[in-house]
Design a protein around this motif. Structure first.
Motif, PDB file in Angstrom:
ATOM      1  N   ASN A   4       0.715  -1.388   0.112  1.00 15.97           N
ATOM      2  CA  ASN A   4       0.018  -0.060   0.065  1.00 15.97           C
ATOM      3  C   ASN A   4       0.901   1.190  -0.218  1.00 15.97           C
ATOM      4  O   ASN A   4       0.165   2.058  -0.631  1.00 15.97           O
ATOM      5  N   LYS A   5       2.093   1.367   0.542  1.00 16.82           N
ATOM      6  CA  LYS A   5       2.777   2.394   0.598  1.00 16.82           C
ATOM      7  C   LYS A   5       3.964   2.172  -0.326  1.00 16.82           C
ATOM      8  O   LYS A   5       4.840   1.626  -0.319  1.00 16.82           O
ATOM      9  N   LYS A   6       4.137   2.948  -1.579  1.00  9.21           N
ATOM     10  CA  LYS A   6       5.031   3.197  -2.372  1.00  9.21           C
ATOM     11  C   LYS A   6       6.121   3.601  -2.294  1.00  9.21           C
ATOM     12  O   LYS A   6       6.192   4.686  -1.436  1.00  9.21           O
ATOM     13  N   SER A   7       7.201   3.028  -2.718  1.00  3.55           N
ATOM     14  CA  SER A   7       8.566   3.867  -2.438  1.00  3.55           C
ATOM     15  C   SER A   7       8.917   4.610  -3.834  1.00  3.55           C
ATOM     16  O   SER A   7       9.024   3.872  -4.966  1.00  3.55           O
ATOM     17  N   ALA A  14      12.709   9.215 -17.826  1.00  5.06           N
ATOM     18  CA  ALA A  14      11.649   9.190 -18.831  1.00  5.06           C
ATOM     19  C   ALA A  14      11.059   7.698 -18.771  1.00  5.06           C
ATOM     20  O   ALA A  14      11.915   6.893 -18.936  1.00  5.06           O
ATOM     21  N   GLY A  15       9.717   7.641 -18.809  1.00  2.82           N
ATOM     22  CA  GLY A  15       9.044   6.390 -18.848  1.00  2.82           C
ATOM     23  C   GLY A  15       9.088   5.532 -17.715  1.00  2.82           C
ATOM     24  O   GLY A  15       8.769   4.239 -17.782  1.00  2.82           O
ATOM     25  N   GLY A  16       9.352   6.169 -16.598  1.00  5.34           N
ATOM     26  CA  GLY A  16       9.229   5.559 -15.664  1.00  5.34           C
ATOM     27  C   GLY A  16       7.982   4.906 -14.880  1.00  5.34           C
ATOM     28  O   GLY A  16       6.892   5.490 -15.512  1.00  5.34           O
ATOM     29  N   ILE A  20       2.242   3.713 -12.425  1.00  4.46           N
ATOM     30  CA  ILE A  20       1.285   2.743 -13.113  1.00  4.46           C
ATOM     31  C   ILE A  20       1.636   1.384 -12.200  1.00  4.46           C
ATOM     32  O   ILE A  20       1.559   0.426 -12.892  1.00  4.46           O
ATOM     33  N   LEU A  21       2.560   1.511 -11.208  1.00  3.23           N
ATOM     34  CA  LEU A  21       2.643   0.111 -10.502  1.00  3.23           C
ATOM     35  C   LEU A  21       1.628  -0.620 -10.271  1.00  3.23           C
ATOM     36  O   LEU A  21       1.696  -2.152 -10.321  1.00  3.23           O
ATOM     37  N   LYS A  22       0.161  -0.303 -10.001  1.00  7.17           N
ATOM     38  CA  LYS A  22      -0.748  -0.952  -9.683  1.00  7.17           C
ATOM     39  C   LYS A  22      -1.179  -1.737 -10.996  1.00  7.17           C
ATOM     40  O   LYS A  22      -1.916  -2.701 -10.724  1.00  7.17           O
ATOM     41  N   HIS A  23      -0.783  -1.457 -12.194  1.00 12.30           N
ATOM     42  CA  HIS A  23      -1.121  -2.388 -13.201  1.00 12.30           C
ATOM     43  C   HIS A  23      -0.077  -3.209 -13.352  1.00 12.30           C
ATOM     44  O   HIS A  23      -0.136  -4.262 -14.315  1.00 12.30           O
ATOM     45  N   VAL A  44       9.897  -0.391 -10.146  1.00  9.78           N
ATOM     46  CA  VAL A  44       9.401  -1.971 -10.074  1.00  9.78           C
ATOM     47  C   VAL A  44       9.871  -2.691  -9.132  1.00  9.78           C
ATOM     48  O   VAL A  44       9.232  -3.200  -8.163  1.00  9.78           O
ATOM     49  N   PHE A  45      11.272  -2.817  -9.237  1.00 14.63           N
ATOM     50  CA  PHE A  45      12.042  -3.605  -8.276  1.00 14.63           C
ATOM     51  C   PHE A  45      11.945  -3.017  -6.741  1.00 14.63           C
ATOM     52  O   PHE A  45      11.838  -3.772  -5.676  1.00 14.63           O
TER      53      PHE A  45
END
Length: 233
Positions: A4-7, A14-16, A20-23, A44-45
């Motif tokens: 729930n808590k994103k880093s 660019a393009g990070g 859209i991590l939830k997808h 992502v990692f």
């Protein structure tokens, strides 16, 4: 997989994939190690949960920053913090020239790459045909210093192995139990949309085809591969 808590990554890129991590995260299956051949800013990692990570990027300067932060931790953060407080167009171009003059292994060069990333135009990373960093100055506004984000990265880096290889060579390191996430420069949807030069060697259509072929070969050996890209043949 999703927390729930994103880093948030400490570099602009660019393009990070932070937004859209939830997808993306729900598509990553369980495994022993997450493998990323095009790590970029690392959203992502940083937000996935695996016992180990093997991350790579062809951009040496990017991996040099990550290795420096992993090795030197708070000392590296203090060095870049002192640089970060220097604002203005003249200072930016002075540091850009200095960056292009330094040996690629120099720790100062890693510090300057961070500075140029935070103060350059739109967080772009771009090089000319001679391999010189040529992103222009962004603006003179005071920039947020991502100290918290750097400490988060450094803590996670204890589980991370870093490489600087072309994706084809790098993906040969994969083994059963790995999960591969690929975020290459996207296939352009038009000639005017084409920009793939995050490194002085462009990522063209042949590279796109090689990546697809490699992904299929890994999948046949039971190694799942997830790729973000435009939907093209």
């Amino acid at each position: 997989m999703e927390n729930n808590k994103k880093s948030r990554p400490f570099l602009k890129w660019a393009g990070g994939k932070y937004q859209i991590l939830k997808h993306i995260l729900p598509h990553l299956p369980p495994g022993k190690r997450l493998v990323e051949p095009f790590v970029g800013a690392g959203a992502v990692f940083l937000n996935a949960h695996y016992p180990k990570y093997l991350i790579n990027d062809i951009n040496y300067d990017l991996i040099h920053v990550y290795k420096s932060l992993k090795k030197y931790g708070p000392d590296f953060i203090e060095q870049v913090k002192r640089l970060h407080d220097h604002h203005g167009r003249d200072k930016f171009y002075h540091y850009r020239q200095r960056f292009n003059e330094l040996n690629k292994h120099d720790l100062e060069k890693a510090c300057l790459f961070f500075y140029l990333n935070r103060h350059g135009y739109n967080g772009l990373c771009r090089y000319n045909s001679s391999g010189e960093y040529n992103v222009p100055f962004g603006d003179g506004r005071k920039k947020y210093f991502p100290e918290k984000e750097m400490h988060v990265f450094q803590a996670k880096a204890k589980k991370v192995s870093l490489k600087n290889e072309c994706f084809n060579t790098f993906l040969d390191h994969c083994k059963p139990g790995d999960v591969v996430y690929c975020d290459p420069p996207y296939v352009p949807l038009s000639d005017s949309a084409e920009f793939t030069q995050y490194h002085h060697q462009a990522f063209g259509l042949d590279a796109q085809k090689q990546l697809a072929k490699k992904a299929k070969a890994l999948a046949k050996h039971g190694i799942p591969v997830i790729i973000s890209n435009h939907d093209v043949d």
